[in-house]
Design a protein around this motif. Structure first.
Motif, PDB file in Angstrom:
ATOM      1  N   SER B  17       0.489   8.807   4.172  1.00  0.00           N
ATOM      2  CA  SER B  17       0.557   7.555   4.067  1.00  0.00           C
ATOM      3  C   SER B  17      -0.668   7.132   3.065  1.00  0.00           C
ATOM      4  N   VAL B  18      -0.297   6.737   1.780  1.00  0.00           N
ATOM      5  CA  VAL B  18      -1.379   6.172   1.062  1.00  0.00           C
ATOM      6  C   VAL B  18      -1.533   4.859   0.664  1.00  0.00           C
ATOM      7  N   GLY B  19      -0.802   4.046   1.799  1.00  0.00           N
ATOM      8  CA  GLY B  19      -0.732   2.629   1.473  1.00  0.00           C
ATOM      9  C   GLY B  19      -2.199   1.864   1.508  1.00  0.00           C
ATOM     10  N   THR B  20      -3.229   2.415   2.413  1.00  0.00           N
ATOM     11  CA  THR B  20      -4.691   1.993   2.378  1.00  0.00           C
ATOM     12  C   THR B  20      -5.092   2.081   1.116  1.00  0.00           C
ATOM     13  N   TYR B  21      -4.914   3.237   0.241  1.00  0.00           N
ATOM     14  CA  TYR B  21      -5.520   3.342  -1.005  1.00  0.00           C
ATOM     15  C   TYR B  21      -5.043   2.685  -2.008  1.00  0.00           C
ATOM     16  N   ILE B  22      -3.795   2.331  -1.942  1.00  0.00           N
ATOM     17  CA  ILE B  22      -2.913   1.214  -2.955  1.00  0.00           C
ATOM     18  C   ILE B  22      -3.529   0.151  -2.758  1.00  0.00           C
ATOM     19  N   ARG B  27      -7.160  -4.614  -4.645  1.00  0.00           N
ATOM     20  CA  ARG B  27      -8.521  -5.088  -4.336  1.00  0.00           C
ATOM     21  C   ARG B  27      -9.423  -5.062  -5.850  1.00  0.00           C
ATOM     22  N   VAL B  28      -9.382  -3.826  -6.642  1.00  0.00           N
ATOM     23  CA  VAL B  28      -9.977  -3.594  -7.621  1.00  0.00           C
ATOM     24  C   VAL B  28      -9.497  -4.709  -8.656  1.00  0.00           C
ATOM     25  N   LEU B  29      -8.050  -4.497  -8.809  1.00  0.00           N
ATOM     26  CA  LEU B  29      -7.304  -5.606 -10.024  1.00  0.00           C
ATOM     27  C   LEU B  29      -7.721  -7.030  -9.836  1.00  0.00           C
ATOM     28  N   ASP B  30      -7.687  -7.246  -8.534  1.00  0.00           N
ATOM     29  CA  ASP B  30      -8.124  -8.648  -8.091  1.00  0.00           C
ATOM     30  C   ASP B  30      -9.438  -9.044  -8.535  1.00  0.00           C
ATOM     31  N   ALA B  54     -10.999  -0.218 -17.664  1.00  0.00           N
ATOM     32  CA  ALA B  54     -12.162  -0.176 -16.683  1.00  0.00           C
ATOM     33  C   ALA B  54     -11.789  -0.510 -15.125  1.00  0.00           C
ATOM     34  N   ALA B  55     -10.676  -0.889 -14.864  1.00  0.00           N
ATOM     35  CA  ALA B  55     -10.246  -1.271 -13.691  1.00  0.00           C
ATOM     36  C   ALA B  55      -9.505   0.081 -13.134  1.00  0.00           C
ATOM     37  N   VAL B  56      -8.882   0.666 -13.953  1.00  0.00           N
ATOM     38  CA  VAL B  56      -8.111   1.883 -13.560  1.00  0.00           C
ATOM     39  C   VAL B  56      -9.228   3.111 -13.203  1.00  0.00           C
ATOM     40  N   LYS B  57     -10.198   3.080 -14.052  1.00  0.00           N
ATOM     41  CA  LYS B  57     -11.309   3.911 -13.600  1.00  0.00           C
ATOM     42  C   LYS B  57     -11.970   3.826 -12.467  1.00  0.00           C
ATOM     43  N   ARG B  58     -12.127   2.369 -12.046  1.00  0.00           N
ATOM     44  CA  ARG B  58     -12.721   2.082 -10.859  1.00  0.00           C
ATOM     45  C   ARG B  58     -11.969   2.355  -9.688  1.00  0.00           C
ATOM     46  N   CYS B  59     -10.569   2.182  -9.774  1.00  0.00           N
ATOM     47  CA  CYS B  59      -9.637   2.644  -8.797  1.00  0.00           C
ATOM     48  C   CYS B  59      -9.559   4.063  -8.465  1.00  0.00           C
ATOM     49  N   HIS B  60      -9.924   5.092  -9.428  1.00  0.00           N
ATOM     50  CA  HIS B  60     -10.125   6.358  -9.078  1.00  0.00           C
ATOM     51  C   HIS B  60     -11.385   6.551  -8.422  1.00  0.00           C
ATOM     52  N   GLU B  61     -12.557   5.812  -8.903  1.00  0.00           N
ATOM     53  CA  GLU B  61     -13.638   5.884  -8.144  1.00  0.00           C
ATOM     54  C   GLU B  61     -13.852   5.576  -6.832  1.00  0.00           C
ATOM     55  N   ARG B  62     -13.219   4.271  -6.520  1.00  0.00           N
ATOM     56  CA  ARG B  62     -12.983   3.837  -5.065  1.00  0.00           C
ATOM     57  C   ARG B  62     -12.260   4.683  -4.303  1.00  0.00           C
ATOM     58  N   VAL B  63     -11.081   5.171  -4.820  1.00  0.00           N
ATOM     59  CA  VAL B  63     -10.131   6.132  -3.963  1.00  0.00           C
ATOM     60  C   VAL B  63     -11.039   7.439  -3.447  1.00  0.00           C
ATOM     61  N   HIS B  64     -11.686   8.057  -4.531  1.00  0.00           N
ATOM     62  CA  HIS B  64     -12.515   9.081  -4.230  1.00  0.00           C
ATOM     63  C   HIS B  64     -13.472   8.769  -3.027  1.00  0.00           C
TER      64      HIS B  64
ATOM     65  N   GLN C  95       1.029  -4.741   1.342  1.00  0.00           N
ATOM     66  CA  GLN C  95       0.751  -6.084   1.838  1.00  0.00           C
ATOM     67  C   GLN C  95       0.025  -6.231   3.201  1.00  0.00           C
ATOM     68  N   ARG C  96       0.368  -5.294   4.268  1.00  0.00           N
ATOM     69  CA  ARG C  96      -0.035  -5.318   5.586  1.00  0.00           C
ATOM     70  C   ARG C  96      -1.515  -4.888   5.563  1.00  0.00           C
ATOM     71  N   LYS C  97      -1.589  -3.700   4.790  1.00  0.00           N
ATOM     72  CA  LYS C  97      -3.093  -3.392   4.666  1.00  0.00           C
ATOM     73  C   LYS C  97      -4.070  -4.300   4.048  1.00  0.00           C
ATOM     74  N   LEU C  98      -3.598  -5.109   2.914  1.00  0.00           N
ATOM     75  CA  LEU C  98      -4.283  -6.009   2.434  1.00  0.00           C
ATOM     76  C   LEU C  98      -4.556  -7.115   3.349  1.00  0.00           C
ATOM     77  N   ASN C  99      -3.916  -7.522   4.095  1.00  0.00           N
ATOM     78  CA  ASN C  99      -4.029  -8.805   4.966  1.00  0.00           C
ATOM     79  C   ASN C  99      -4.958  -8.283   6.293  1.00  0.00           C
ATOM     80  N   GLY C 100      -4.667  -6.947   6.448  1.00  0.00           N
ATOM     81  CA  GLY C 100      -5.265  -6.445   7.700  1.00  0.00           C
ATOM     82  C   GLY C 100      -6.991  -6.617   7.477  1.00  0.00           C
ATOM     83  N   ASN C 101      -7.308  -6.140   6.329  1.00  0.00           N
ATOM     84  CA  ASN C 101      -8.644  -5.935   5.912  1.00  0.00           C
ATOM     85  C   ASN C 101      -9.018  -7.213   5.431  1.00  0.00           C
ATOM     86  N   ASN C 102      -8.519  -7.950   4.924  1.00  0.00           N
ATOM     87  CA  ASN C 102      -8.924  -9.462   4.690  1.00  0.00           C
ATOM     88  C   ASN C 102      -9.485 -10.007   6.161  1.00  0.00           C
ATOM     89  N   LYS C 103      -8.481  -9.808   7.087  1.00  0.00           N
ATOM     90  CA  LYS C 103      -8.535 -10.598   8.394  1.00  0.00           C
ATOM     91  C   LYS C 103     -10.182 -10.025   8.652  1.00  0.00           C
TER      92      LYS C 103
END
Lengths: 107, 107, 107, 107
Positions: B17-22, B27-30, B54-64, C95-103
């Motif tokens: 389950s990788v949804g949390t990382y995605i 959020r990084v892109l936002d 820069a955002a793609v790099k930050r995604c890798h940093e955050r997910v690590h 989307q659920r992960k995003l909303n959950g964390n925002n909450k």
């Protein structure tokens, strides 16, 4: 952060033969002092994230400067924090698994 | 240089389950103030090359930083010098072609 | 075996405007009765492995028949044995992960 | 229809070390009698479209059978109608361009 990349750049609007553009990208990687290895559907690159990314950008700039109005690149990026690994290590790791299992199968 | 990107980041060593990382990458892109749109196999991103990268790099940093020891990303990068085009323009262009031909077919 | 695919087909040797060819691929997917959704850098497809692959092959055949002498396709293929999941489920999960964390952040 | 493919299969839910699964895919390609060459970020494959695709499907089936609950594959597919070309031809074509230009530069 170190990265293993695989770069496949496709210039559009310049006909079907793209070897000249790919060769120019090899020069860019060479000038950047990066480890790289051409294969039949892209180029493996190894190095510091920022230096690899600067080279990829430079490839786009050069290929546009050569006259390609449009580019579509497919780039793979592998990073890991658990251990250092070279491009050759990855290939060797698979080869060891192949040899190991073959040995077991013949025993 | 403006770029259209498509980012598909896969964390390894963290289960199926990788949804949390995605979600974290969204959020990084936002935070980066980039235009982006999630689809079922990646995220379209539009913006200045350096800011997108820069955002793609930050995604890798955050997910690590979230605990993933290994990441494999597939990134598409589209640039063009002939004209400006938004992400939506690309979709609209295909839709127009579809509608145009359907109209001809019914005439 | 069910598959989630992401298809990005690039015709070479036909100039920079490729919308007509992509539109034809949408028709192929439609004729095949597959679930699909166009985004700005490809098309998400969902269905039985063999039917999806037959449609991808047909896309190559049709685009060649339209006059493109060369095609380079980038195809992502996701399969899983642990549970059924639709294309929309994948988007909803993020989307659920995003909303959950925002909450949590606003609490 | 002949195809040049580049296969990068990523098993999810089995930890960070994926060499065993990649080695199994090499065996699948070998059993299929296809031309293939491992590189550090995937495997180049050359052959008839249907045989290559049957092998890619078999890779997914085998890797699932080995215990991986989820797989994400990135597959490149190149076809052309203008002329026959082997995997090695593609590499040689770039090398010739590199040598040719270097010669000119030193003249």
């Amino acid at each position: 952060m170190k990265v293993h990349a695989d770069l496949c750049l496709i210039p559009l609007g310049v006909g079907v033969s793209v070897g000249t553009y790919i060769a120019e990208c090899q020069r860019v990687l060479d000038e950047a002092g990066l480890e790289y290895r051409l294969h039949a559907y892209g180029t493996n690159i190894e190095g510091d994230w920022d230096r690899v990314m600067a080279a990829v950008k430079r490839c786009h700039e050069r290929v546009h400067a050569m006259g390609a109005p449009r580019i579509s690149t497919s780039l793979k990026l592998g990073t890991r924090t658990d251990r250092a690994q070279s491009l050759q290590d990855k290939i060797d790791s698979v080869q060891r698994k192949l040899n190991g299992n073959n040995k077991q199968e013949t025993v």
